[in-house]
Motif scaffolding. Structure first.
Motif, PDB file in Angstrom:
ATOM      1  N   VAL A   1       0.823  -1.214   0.000  1.00 27.09           N
ATOM      2  CA  VAL A   1       0.000   0.000   0.000  1.00 27.09           C
ATOM      3  C   VAL A   1       0.856   1.262   0.000  1.00 27.09           C
ATOM      4  N   TYR A   2       2.150   1.084   0.272  1.00 23.90           N
ATOM      5  CA  TYR A   2       3.100   2.198   0.203  1.00 23.90           C
ATOM      6  C   TYR A   2       4.316   1.783  -0.611  1.00 23.90           C
ATOM      7  N   ASP A   3       4.889   2.733  -1.318  1.00 31.50           N
ATOM      8  CA  ASP A   3       6.176   2.542  -1.974  1.00 31.50           C
ATOM      9  C   ASP A   3       7.255   3.133  -1.082  1.00 31.50           C
ATOM     10  N   VAL A   4       8.347   2.404  -0.924  1.00 34.10           N
ATOM     11  CA  VAL A   4       9.463   2.885  -0.120  1.00 34.10           C
ATOM     12  C   VAL A   4      10.379   3.737  -0.999  1.00 34.10           C
ATOM     13  N   VAL A   5      10.464   5.012  -0.691  1.00 32.17           N
ATOM     14  CA  VAL A   5      11.359   5.914  -1.418  1.00 32.17           C
ATOM     15  C   VAL A   5      12.790   5.706  -0.937  1.00 32.17           C
ATOM     16  N   PHE A   6      12.987   5.818   0.375  1.00 31.23           N
ATOM     17  CA  PHE A   6      14.267   5.515   1.008  1.00 31.23           C
ATOM     18  C   PHE A   6      13.988   4.636   2.216  1.00 31.23           C
ATOM     19  N   ASP A   7      14.716   3.525   2.363  1.00 27.87           N
ATOM     20  CA  ASP A   7      14.535   2.744   3.583  1.00 27.87           C
ATOM     21  C   ASP A   7      15.305   3.402   4.722  1.00 27.87           C
TER      22      ASP A   7
ATOM     23  N   ALA B   1      20.181   9.337   3.305  1.00 29.51           N
ATOM     24  CA  ALA B   1      19.272  10.480   3.382  1.00 29.51           C
ATOM     25  C   ALA B   1      18.406  10.453   4.636  1.00 29.51           C
ATOM     26  N   MET B   2      18.307   9.268   5.278  1.00 31.32           N
ATOM     27  CA  MET B   2      17.450   9.130   6.452  1.00 31.32           C
ATOM     28  C   MET B   2      18.218   9.296   7.756  1.00 31.32           C
ATOM     29  N   SER B   3      19.480   9.728   7.693  1.00 31.08           N
ATOM     30  CA  SER B   3      20.289   9.846   8.910  1.00 31.08           C
ATOM     31  C   SER B   3      19.681  10.777   9.960  1.00 31.08           C
ATOM     32  N   PRO B   4      19.051  11.918   9.586  1.00 32.53           N
ATOM     33  CA  PRO B   4      18.423  12.741  10.630  1.00 32.53           C
ATOM     34  C   PRO B   4      17.316  11.998  11.381  1.00 32.53           C
ATOM     35  N   VAL B   5      16.553  11.179  10.647  1.00 36.87           N
ATOM     36  CA  VAL B   5      15.487  10.412  11.293  1.00 36.87           C
ATOM     37  C   VAL B   5      16.085   9.329  12.180  1.00 36.87           C
ATOM     38  N   ARG B   6      17.154   8.685  11.700  1.00 32.56           N
ATOM     39  CA  ARG B   6      17.821   7.670  12.521  1.00 32.56           C
ATOM     40  C   ARG B   6      18.346   8.267  13.815  1.00 32.56           C
ATOM     41  N   ASN B   7      18.908   9.468  13.724  1.00 29.21           N
ATOM     42  CA  ASN B   7      19.414  10.128  14.932  1.00 29.21           C
ATOM     43  C   ASN B   7      18.297  10.404  15.920  1.00 29.21           C
ATOM     44  N   LEU B   8      17.119  10.795  15.406  1.00 30.02           N
ATOM     45  CA  LEU B   8      15.978  11.043  16.283  1.00 30.02           C
ATOM     46  C   LEU B   8      15.500   9.749  16.926  1.00 30.02           C
ATOM     47  N   VAL B   9      15.462   8.686  16.151  1.00 25.55           N
ATOM     48  CA  VAL B   9      15.024   7.387  16.665  1.00 25.55           C
ATOM     49  C   VAL B   9      15.937   6.930  17.795  1.00 25.55           C
ATOM     50  N   THR B  10      17.245   7.019  17.591  1.00 22.47           N
ATOM     51  CA  THR B  10      18.175   6.592  18.642  1.00 22.47           C
ATOM     52  C   THR B  10      18.128   7.524  19.843  1.00 22.47           C
ATOM     53  N   ALA B  11      17.840   8.815  19.614  1.00 27.77           N
ATOM     54  CA  ALA B  11      17.717   9.766  20.724  1.00 27.77           C
ATOM     55  C   ALA B  11      16.522   9.422  21.602  1.00 27.77           C
ATOM     56  N   LEU B  12      15.516   8.789  21.012  1.00 29.79           N
ATOM     57  CA  LEU B  12      14.328   8.366  21.758  1.00 29.79           C
ATOM     58  C   LEU B  12      14.553   7.042  22.475  1.00 29.79           C
ATOM     59  N   GLY B  13      15.754   6.501  22.345  1.00 30.05           N
ATOM     60  CA  GLY B  13      16.073   5.258  23.027  1.00 30.05           C
ATOM     61  C   GLY B  13      15.710   4.010  22.244  1.00 30.05           C
ATOM     62  N   LEU B  14      15.395   4.170  20.956  1.00 32.02           N
ATOM     63  CA  LEU B  14      15.033   3.034  20.121  1.00 32.02           C
ATOM     64  C   LEU B  14      16.226   2.579  19.304  1.00 32.02           C
ATOM     65  N   ARG B  15      16.139   1.366  18.793  1.00 32.16           N
ATOM     66  CA  ARG B  15      17.201   0.838  17.940  1.00 32.16           C
ATOM     67  C   ARG B  15      17.162   1.520  16.581  1.00 32.16           C
ATOM     68  N   ALA B  16      18.337   1.739  16.003  1.00 27.67           N
ATOM     69  CA  ALA B  16      18.411   2.378  14.691  1.00 27.67           C
ATOM     70  C   ALA B  16      17.674   1.579  13.636  1.00 27.67           C
ATOM     71  N   SER B  17      17.584   0.238  13.832  1.00 31.61           N
ATOM     72  CA  SER B  17      16.900  -0.621  12.865  1.00 31.61           C
ATOM     73  C   SER B  17      15.400  -0.346  12.811  1.00 31.61           C
ATOM     74  N   LEU B  18      14.887   0.408  13.802  1.00 37.17           N
ATOM     75  CA  LEU B  18      13.460   0.750  13.817  1.00 37.17           C
ATOM     76  C   LEU B  18      13.193   2.093  13.135  1.00 37.17           C
ATOM     77  N   THR B  19      14.178   2.630  12.436  1.00 39.83           N
ATOM     78  CA  THR B  19      13.981   3.881  11.709  1.00 39.83           C
ATOM     79  C   THR B  19      12.964   3.674  10.595  1.00 39.83           C
ATOM     80  N   PRO B  20      11.869   4.413  10.598  1.00 38.72           N
ATOM     81  CA  PRO B  20      10.863   4.221   9.552  1.00 38.72           C
ATOM     82  C   PRO B  20      11.369   4.692   8.201  1.00 38.72           C
ATOM     83  N   PRO B  21      10.951   4.043   7.121  1.00 37.92           N
ATOM     84  CA  PRO B  21      11.369   4.483   5.793  1.00 37.92           C
ATOM     85  C   PRO B  21      10.579   5.709   5.350  1.00 37.92           C
ATOM     86  N   LEU B  22      11.080   6.388   4.341  1.00 41.16           N
ATOM     87  CA  LEU B  22      10.318   7.444   3.686  1.00 41.16           C
ATOM     88  C   LEU B  22       9.413   6.760   2.678  1.00 41.16           C
TER      89      LEU B  22
END
Length: 286
Positions: free
Chosen positions: A175-181, A186-207
């Motif tokens: 139902v969604y196309d993944v632009v960037f996983d 390009a998703m490094s800012p989101v990964r940094n936010l995810v890890t700052a929240l105490g979550l694993r980087a592997s849980l970074t949502p895709p665009l």
């Protein structure tokens, strides 16, 4: 009640048993109506679900896990009267208002204590061994089980004597196309936010992108299938618990992969997979 006979409690003040009122059921009907209309789900094998006693539903986690799993859970409730208990990520249960809402409808924090306690009380519990890692998989990994090292569900089923029912779900990865996983530079800012929240980087949502350039999910049909229950009692007396868990995990994985293959074949043969196809079918009937 003595401490010895005390009923084990769930974490976070979650209710051990949930009894939905008529108002609750009407609310779920209204809440699920848009999804049933948009995704036109089809269900297979729901009659295989045991009518009583503990059951561990073991499924694949899709990109749209927040859209497909609730539709299946509600359909099980509608047809059997049994409410599957979901296990939520910590980040959801840590939000006070959302936590109360989830608890009201039977969803609890995803941990070993809650899962085994519910199974010992004869509840249906739904688990996704791949978790967020599977849901956030790359764009070329649709419907691929990522269960590396995940045997906890098998251990809990063996300990509690609960049968395992494979739970296949197809459609949620389309139902969604993944632009960037999530691993894309390009998703490094989101990964940094995810890890700052105490979550694993592997849980970074895709665009992601849905219908056209929007986040509205594409109206792909959802397909669900429950497999034959797997009796876990054969592993109860195993001397090597680790080996038993790995053996059972492999069997469940194979069974679930068969359900996914069945659903993918059903989808290939289905003219009503898309909204356009369903519209054409309706015209043909007229």
């Amino acid at each position: 009640m003595s401490e010895k006979n005390a009923v084990p409690a769930l974490t976070d003040g979650a209710p051990l048993h949930v009894r939905l009122s008529d108002t609750d059921r009407r609310f779920l009907e209204v809440l699920g109506a848009p999804g049933r209309t948009w995704f036109s789900p089809v269900f297979h094998g729901l009659e295989k679900l045991p009518t009583d006693g503990p059951v561990l539903l073991v499924g694949n986690h899709t990109l749209a896990g927040g859209l497909d799993a609730p539709l299946l859970g509600h359909e099980i409730l509608r047809r059997t009267g049994r409410l599957p208990r979901g296990l939520a990520e910590n980040v959801l249960i840590d939000m006070p208002g959302l936590r109360d809402f989830l608890h009201h409808f039977g969803i609890v924090r995803g941990n070993r204590h809650n899962c085994t306690t519910l199974l010992r009380k004869g509840e249906i519990v739904a688990v996704f061994p791949g978790g967020g890692r599977e849901a956030m998989s790359g764009k070329h990994e649709k419907y691929v089980l990522d269960w590396r090292g995940r045997t906890g569900f098998a251990r809990m089923a063996i300990e509690t004597g609960a049968p395992i029912v494979p739970m296949g779900m197809v459609g949620g990865d389309d139902v969604y196309d993944v632009v960037f996983d999530g691993a894309h530079p390009a998703m490094s800012p989101v990964r940094n936010l995810v890890t700052a929240l105490g979550l694993r980087a592997s849980l970074t949502p895709p665009l992601i992108r849905g219908l056209g350039p929007t986040w509205l999910p594409k109206p792909e049909r959802f397909y669900f299938s429950l497999g034959d229950p797997i009796d876990t009692s054969a592993w109860a007396e195993a001397s090597d618990k680790e080996e038993a868990a790995h053996e059972l995990q492999s069997l469940v994985r194979k069974s679930l992969e068969e359900e996914l293959e069945f659903l993918l074949a059903e989808r290939r043969a289905d003219r009503g997979r898309s909204l356009f196809g369903r519209a054409m079918q309706a015209l043909d009937r007229d």
